[in-house]
Structure formats: C-alpha cells, structure tokens
Design an enzyme around this catalytic site. Structure first.
Site, PDB file in Angstrom:
ATOM      1  N   ASP A   1       0.850  -1.202   0.000  1.00 54.67           N
ATOM      2  CA  ASP A   1       0.000   0.000   0.000  1.00 54.67           C
ATOM      3  C   ASP A   1       0.884   1.250   0.000  1.00 54.67           C
ATOM      4  O   ASP A   1       2.093   1.173   0.203  1.00 54.67           O
ATOM      5  CB  ASP A   1      -0.897  -0.052   1.256  1.00 54.67           C
TER       6      ASP A   1
ATOM      7  N   ASP B   1      -8.921   3.629  -2.256  1.00 52.34           N
ATOM      8  CA  ASP B   1      -9.922   4.109  -1.306  1.00 52.34           C
ATOM      9  C   ASP B   1     -11.172   4.666  -1.976  1.00 52.34           C
ATOM     10  O   ASP B   1     -11.348   5.879  -2.118  1.00 52.34           O
ATOM     11  CB  ASP B   1      -9.291   5.160  -0.390  1.00 52.34           C
TER      12      ASP B   1
ATOM     13  N   GLU C   1       2.652   4.958  -4.021  1.00 44.92           N
ATOM     14  CA  GLU C   1       2.674   5.879  -5.195  1.00 44.92           C
ATOM     15  C   GLU C   1       4.006   6.594  -5.319  1.00 44.92           C
ATOM     16  O   GLU C   1       4.388   6.888  -6.458  1.00 44.92           O
ATOM     17  CB  GLU C   1       1.530   6.893  -5.054  1.00 44.92           C
TER      18      GLU C   1
END
Ligand code: GLC
Length: 767
Positions: free
Chosen positions: A420, A494, A423
């Site tokens: 997670d 999300d 990015e």
C-alpha cells in the site's frame, strides 16, 4: 524539429529517418517488433528505451516468454508519400514532420497522424484558470497545450477508446482527458479525476472496422487527451523522456490485448485460494478483535480464505515488526487461522520509520538504500509511522534486500503481501521532483521514477516470495505501471460506500483488465463512508464476480462484515459468496486463459461483441469470461434491472428461461437477485461449496450444462506452485451436444478428479 523527409536507412532491423530541420541528430526510428507490433521511437534522452514494462528484451524476466521472436520487416521503400515499411499485416508510411500512418494489410487506414490545426483555443487560458481558482473552481480544468514530448493522432467519428488502466468515469474514454501520475487522493473519486493510484499508459481504439492500441511507454508524467481538446484527434504528451510508443494493430480488441500482454507480460496463475473471499478492515485493532472476525465468518457459515491484517498489526507502523502489545504473538494467531482454513495477508507500506536502533532503518541507512535529496542527504517525509524514509526500489540491490526481508512474514506463516501507499504517498506534501532514486544502473529523479515506484516494490516483493516459498506469490498493490501484472494483483484503493462508486466499479475494473491488470477488485462495500445494508447486498453481487473479492473498509466507518447488516443481507452475502466458491474452477480456467492469451477474467461486453453498437459504452453489465453475463443492480431502491443481451441464445441463470439476445428487457431483481445469463451450449465447471479452498481435495467436478452446442476447455493443477510450468497439469476438452456431454483428457500431468458429475440446468426442462 522534423521538417521535410530527406531519406532513411536501415540498421539492425530498425528504420531511421533523416529530416530537414534542427533535431540535434536524434533520428527518429521505426522498429518492427512483430507483424502487428510496431515501435515508434525518438531517443531524446540518448539513453535508449529503458522500459520498465517490457522486460523480456533486456532482462529475459518474463516467465511466459523466452524472448522476443523479432518481427519481420518485409520491405522498406520510398515514394512521394514517404517511406513505406511493410510487415505481413501492417503498412507504415512515414512522411514529412515525422508523421507516421498505419494501414492494415488491405490498405485501409488504421491510424493516421493528425495534420490539421489544433483547437487549443478551446482550452482554458492561464489567466482564466487563476480567476476561477479564486472560488476553488479550477480543479477540473486544465490548460491544454503542447508538451515537450508529444504525438497527435487522428480520430474518426465512430472510434471508441478504452483501457488507460485505473481511471474513474465510464468505459469509453473518448472526449475525456487524463494524466498518468500515481496519486493518493483520499477525496471521493469523481468522474473527472485525471489521476488515481495507477498509471498504465495504454489505450485501445475500437474502430468501425478493426482495432488498435498504443502503449506510450514513458514512465514519467504523461498526458492523454482523448479528444477533449479537439473532436477529431487525440494527444499523447510527456514532460520529459523519449517519444517511445508501440502501435498494436488488431482485427479486434482481443488481438490488441493479446499483443499488449505479449509485450508487457501476462498476469500469471495465482494460488487457487486467492480467488476465495477475503475479509478485511482498517482496523481490527487487536488480536482479540481479529480472532472474533474469523470466528464470525465460520459461525455464520461464510466461506472465506483470507483475513487481511492492516497497519495495526505492526509495532508503531514499522514494517517487518509485530505489535506484541495489541496483537500478541503473531505466529500464534496466524497458525490458529490456518487451522480454521483461513490464510493471513499483511499490509506492507514502503515508508520506513526513522528510528535509531530499528533494524530495517539501520540496515537501509548503512547500505544507502533510501532515496536522497540532490545534496545527498536521506530524504524524509511523513507517512503512518511519522518521519519515514523511502526505499529506492529502482536499485536492484534494494529490491533484493526488500525481497529477503519478506522472510520475516514468511516465517510468521503469512500467505501474501498487500503493498500500500506505494505511489509513494506522503503526508507532508508530495516528494519533490528532484529527489534522487536509482533506475537500475543510474541515478534518476523522482519525476522519472514516481510512476514505477509501486511497480518496483511489487517486483521486489514478488521475487522475494518466489525465492522464499517456491509458491506463486500473492502480492497486491495500490500503485503500478504498465507490466506490473507480471508481479502483482491490485485493488482500486480508497473508494467510498456510495452508489456512484458501485457503478464506477464495473468500467474501472473492465478497463484495468483490458490494460493487462486482470486480477483486480474494489473494496467491496466501499472503503470510506458508511455502507448501508442495501448497498452492501448489491456490492457483494458485483464483488463475487470480480477477480479479487475482498470486503474492506476504513477506521471510523460502520463495521462492514456481512453479518453487520442484519439477517437478510447476511443470507444474501452467503448466497453470493457460496456462488463464488462454486464458480472457482470456472474462474481458475479464466486465470489460466489470462496467462496464456492475456484475456482478462472480468470483461466489458465490448470485448466479446465489438460489432454491437449497444455495448460500446455499456457500463452496467459485464462478462465473466465469454460465457457468463452479469447484469447487476447498481441503483439504490431498484428492484428491477433493464438488461441488454447481445445476439445469440442465453439462459437466465436462476430460472432457466431461454432468451433470444439482441434485445433489452426488464428483469425483476429483488434484493437477493443479481441477474445472470449464461450462453447457450455452455458448460460451466463448478466445485461444491466449501468453507475454504483445500477443505477437501477438489475431487468432485460438477459440469453444469446448458441447452445448445458448445465445447469447453478445462484446466486443473495443484493450485499452489509452479509445477504446472513443468507439465504438472491436466486439461480436458468437454463437448456439449445439447446435453450429451463427452469429456476428453487432453493433457495428463496431475491427479484425476475422483468424479465428474454432469448436471443439466433448468433450461432443459423449460424447452
Ligand atoms: C490506505 C489504503 C487502505 C488502508 C489504509 C490503512 O488508505 O488504501 O486500504 O486500509 O491505508 O492502512
């Protein structure tokens, strides 16, 4: 720049062009990769291709390809139209201004360079933007203009555009503009979001006749204006790097997907249990709480293969540690879950806590494994653990180290890793563009490495797990780039518990599948906001057909396990989770097809019926493989669904009713009904419902047979490791002659089913 074409020469199979004008010796080049894949390249950086998506050429790392069979350049010649390059299937004409035109083998234009004026005046000017920004209106606008690297190509009236990886909005991307810059934006995603977590710079164009794809292999920040600026052209732009794109010619979209995944690699077979139901929440705050979830799943007789441990399992959010205070002894809970048939997947963020004496931080610091400022200091930003540093995954040594670190989880008995925040996300503003990372063998700025950060992290994780366990590594990622499908599955990040996001899930997952990322899913029920019973029931009905099927939600939101919504929704959840477990062999066959041909598991109707105008932008139905069509209810309060079925004969999965396709009709759909249709002549392989994969030996295969004629290929292996690549698998050819079923073993390399049971479906009685 490139002005009048002066000539060409061929070197090492590549055609280079000479132009009038000032282009500093950067001769543009066209290379035939296969009969249908053509690379167009201008080496502005002087560094060559440096692709992170296409790895077989340079490193031979794609398991599914030994290497490239170099395509054949059939001929090169020149006439007044330009330089004419031919393969068996495509003719390329390169003219003045480095305009590159592609034609099919009959001479029909597939894709032409745009030569007309651009309509830049339709864009917002900088001063207008500044004015709008005063009241916060500017977010959805953008200045459209020229990019340092760009390609402008024509669109025809009927062209539809798909792919582009993980984007919001609808299936057909024409008329919209997007950017590729992996972004963690926690606001509820809207149709006009330009960026999300993943960047897959690959578009597919469906034409009235034929199809093509363009993979713009530039992993810096790129721009995809899909006919927003001007109706009759699209613009691919980049801030830096090379002009490096692959043109893929196809007769249909399937050809394009097959070629794209030939180039960038195919999503490999996963372990069978990964296709089961996954339960998650951020956060189950203690071992006691998470044990209660496992108990709840079993008490409510909900099949489930996996529980996910979100960040709370870690000691102060430090990666490769365990929170002994609230989660006690990690190994014990994981092995108790194993006894219940439940695997454990742990989250893993890239940010390493800055803390003297913390072994991961110390090791990384000692070896220089973290990204640095241009001045050479280790760069610090903030993530969950507070001040954190960022492993430089572009460095092969860092990947190896990170891969070896996975042993901590393997030893605890963890079954897979959920990557997670890669990015990478950061809480004190974005990482500056000039932060120094490594691109394999050379330093490279964040602006270049940003979009492949998640890709490289997934690759490190995959390689570590493969080495440590010998099993098919189960890696999930939030951020990725083209080609990441070789290493990782994904989820859409999300979303929120809102109906708009339920609707969006369908085109979002379908376009990701067309972009190579086949094993994907959304957070079932929605991550942020509070889910309602009705929304959860409808989401489970889409989730159970999504490749990755996980219920997940955020801290502070309503509890979201299927039993939190009352007995009716619990029963509905059980019905669809059971159906998922019955369909496991069918979905597993699709995963095998994906590894073989690149075909996604979950498909937009247009992939199967690309001549049908009614499906070119159909957002509320999808297919599971080529035999099952799902028409879920996505509107609050709706108890009916307007269903469209393409041409052909279909059977209602629930009633057996026969329906001639090429029609729309209203199907009643009370809360427990998700309309499903199966193609005539289909054979659907099923397993009996089990609480988890491996509860029994999978020795009973049920063949559910539909009226009509058809053949089906079924695949079987141990569902765990790579033995199948050495031949340890069975394949079966199944013929259905209107209920007369014959099964032929085609490949023998694995143990037989004890029993194959043929079941006629209700359609036979109704005829
Ligand atoms: C991010 C992830 C989410 C996770 C949370 C806490 O928001 O997208 O899935 O639960 O972080 O780790």
């Amino acid at each position: 720049m490139f002005e009048k074409l002066k000539g060409y020469h061929v070197e090492d199979g590549k055609v280079y062009f000479r132009y009038e004008g000032d282009y500093e010796g950067k001769e543009p080049c066209v290379e035939v990769i296969s009969d249908t894949i053509i690379n167009v390249f201008v080496d502005y950086t002087g560094l060559g291709h440096r692709s992170r998506a296409i790895e077989w050429e340079r490193q031979g790392q794609n398991d599914t390809k030994e290497g490239a069979e170099k395509g054949k350049l059939e001929s090169v010649s020149q006439d007044e139209s330009g330089v004419i390059i031919k393969t068996k299937k495509v003719t390329i004409i390169v003219g003045d201004n480095f305009h590159v035109d592609f034609y099919d083998h009959e001479g029909m234009p597939l894709s032409l360079a745009h030569r007309g004026e651009r309509k830049k005046n339709a864009a917002l000017s900088a001063s207008l933007l500044a004015f709008l920004a005063k009241e916060g209106h500017a977010a959805s606008g953008s200045i459209i203009g020229d990019y340092p690297i760009q390609e402008v190509r024509s669109l025809e009236d009927k062209d539809c555009i798909y792919g582009l990886g993980d984007k919001t909005g609808f299936l057909n991307k024409r008329h919209y503009a997007y950017e590729m810059w992996n972004t963690d934006n926690p606001n509820p995603q809207e149709d006009n979001f330009k960026v999300l977590y993943k960047s897959i710079p690959f578009m597919l164009v469906l034409k009235e006749k034929g199809a093509y794809g363009i993979f713009f292999d530039n992993h810096g920040k790129t721009y995809f204006d899909m006919g927003k600026e001007g109706e009759d052209y699209y613009v691919l732009g980049a801030d830096e790097g090379n002009l490096d794109y692959y043109f893929i010619a196809g007769e249909n979209l399937k050809d394009v997907v097959t070629d794209y995944t030939y180039l960038t690699g195919r999503a490999p077979m996963q372990q069978l249990w990964t296709l089961g139901f996954h339960q998650s929440r951020w956060g189950y705050e203690s071992e006691e709480e998470i044990r209660g979830i496992a108990k709840g799943l079993r008490e409510h007789e909900l099949p489930c293969d996996c529980i996910h441990f979100d960040i709370d399992y870690m000691d102060h959010y430090k990666v490769f540690t365990w929170n002994k205070e609230t989660y006690q002894d990690g190994g014990k809970v994981i092995s108790d879950f194993k006894d219940m048939g439940i695997k454990s997947v742990t989250i893993m963020d890239p940010g390493v806590k800055v803390e003297e004496g913390y072994y991961v931080y110390e090791e990384g610091m000692k070896n220089g494994y973290f990204a640095k400022t241009p001045k050479g200091e280790v760069y610090v930003n903030e993530v969950w653990p507070g001040d954190a540093v960022f492993p430089d995954f572009g460095n092969p040594k860092v990947r190896k180290w990170w891969g070896e670190k996975q042993k901590y989880l393997v030893d605890l008995g963890v079954a897979g890793v959920w990557n997670d925040m890669n990015e990478p996300a950061s809480f004190r503003g974005p990482l500056p563009n000039d932060i120094v990372f490594t691109d394999e063998d050379m330093p490279a700025p964040h602006s270049q490495m940003h979009n492949v950060y998640g890709h490289n992290m997934a690759k490190a994780t995959y390689e570590g797990w493969r080495e440590l366990t010998g099993k098919r590594p189960f890696v999930i990622t939030r951020a990725c780039y083209g080609g990441s499908q070789k290493y990782t599955t994904g989820w859409t990040g999300d979303n929120h518990s809102i109906w708009a996001h339920l609707r969006m899930a369908i085109p979002q997952l379908c376009n990701m599948g067309l972009s190579g990322m086949s094993f994907v899913g959304t957070d079932v029920g929605g991550f942020g906001s509070d889910c309602t019973p009705e929304l959860f029931a409808r989401w489970i009905q889409i989730g159970c057909f999504s490749p990755f099927f996980r219920d997940h939600c955020a801290k502070g939101c309503r509890m979201q396990e299927p039993w939190q919504f009352g007995p009716e929704v619990l029963a509905i959840s059980r019905k669809y989770i059971n159906l998922r477990y019955e369909l496991l062999p069918y979905i597993y066959d699709l995963m095998h097809e994906c590894e073989t041909s690149g075909m996604p598991i979950m498909r937009p109707l247009v992939l199967e019926y690309d001549k049908d105008e009614n499906v070119k932008n159909r957002n509320d139905e999808f297919m599971l493989g080529d035999r099952i069509l799902v028409a879920p209810v996505v509107e609050q309060g709706a108890k009916e669904k307007l269903v469209y079925l393409p041409k052909g004969v279909w059977y209602d999965y629930w009633t057996g009713e026969k329906i001639e396709g090429n029609c729309s009709f209203v199907r009643t759909a009370p809360l427990d009904v998700c309309p499903i249709y199966v193609k005539a002549g289909a054979v659907i392989p099923k397993y009996p419902v089990r609480m988890h994969v491996g509860e029994d030996k999978d020795d009973l295969l049920i063949l559910e047979v539909y009226p009509g004629e058809g053949t089906y290929a079924h695949y079987q292996d141990n569902g765990e490791d790579f033995a199948y690549r050495q031949g340890a698998y069975n394949t079966y050819q199944i013929h259905n002659l209107n209920g007369q079923v014959e099964v032929f073993k085609q490949h023998e390399g694995y143990r037989d089913y004890e029993k194959i049971k043929v079941e006629m479906t209700a359609g036979f009685q109704k005829k």
